[in-house]
Design a protein around this motif. Structure first.
Motif: not given
Length: 187
Positions: A51-65, A155-164
């Motif tokens: 697994f190559a790792g995860l990718s995220y949007f840049p941290e944005n304090p405006a999205w802490v609500i 975060i992505n759920p498990p089904c984002a990584f496998t169809d099983l």
């Protein structure tokens, strides 16, 4: 029972399906449409190790609500569709309410994880920059009247990584018409 004849029971775990670790497998029992199901994870599977790792949007304090945390007068049964066609029913007792870009948003937590309410959400980035079915978001710093929703932690759920895997889909109110450029991107 393993090859030596020893029994290994599935043990209860806090806010998680009963589980058993044996050899290189993690086995979990959970209920889907009222029937027991077995989730199997191979910890040394080549795809997992590569697994190559995860990718995220840049941290944005405006999205802490900080959202209003509303108690429902009566708990409600809510039907939840699942990726893969299954369905489930959950009981909800709270909602989180906030305003964003002129939209009143009312999110319903449908599950709990680690003692925190979990929201299954989708926004206008779904299927493009983020996983198309849903992302998971845990509510934090909850008190009687308010809860923090830090979309940077979506975060992505498990089904984002496998169809099983099967995963809950967001209830209609948890589908937002605007972009949330925060949290985990499409894997």
């Amino acid at each position: 029972t393993d090859p030596t004849g020893a029994d290994h029971p599935f043990l209860p775990r806090p806010e998680a399906p009963a589980g058993l670790e044996v050899a290189n497998l993690i086995l979990e029992l959970h209920i889907v449409e009222g029937r027991p199901a077995l989730r199997v994870r191979q910890v040394d599977h080549p795809a997992r190790l590569a697994f190559a790792g995860l990718s995220y949007f840049p941290e944005n304090p405006a999205w802490v609500i900080r959202a209003a945390w509303e108690v429902l007068e009566e708990p409600e049964a809510l039907a939840i569709a699942m990726k893969g066609g299954a369905a489930d029913t959950v009981t909800v007792a709270h909602r989180a309410r906030f305003t964003h870009q002129g939209h009143e948003v009312v999110l319903t937590p449908t599950h709990r994880k680690g003692g925190k309410p979990m929201f299954v959400i989708r926004d206008a980035t779904a299927g493009k920059e983020t996983y198309g079915a849903a992302r998971f978001l845990l509510g934090e710093d909850r008190d009687a009247d308010a809860i923090t929703l830090d979309f940077n932690r979506a975060i992505n759920p498990p089904c984002a990584f496998t169809d099983l895997a099967i995963c809950p889909l967001p209830p209609p109110g948890n589908v937002m018409p605007f972009r949330i450029e925060a949290g985990e991107r499409w894997p």
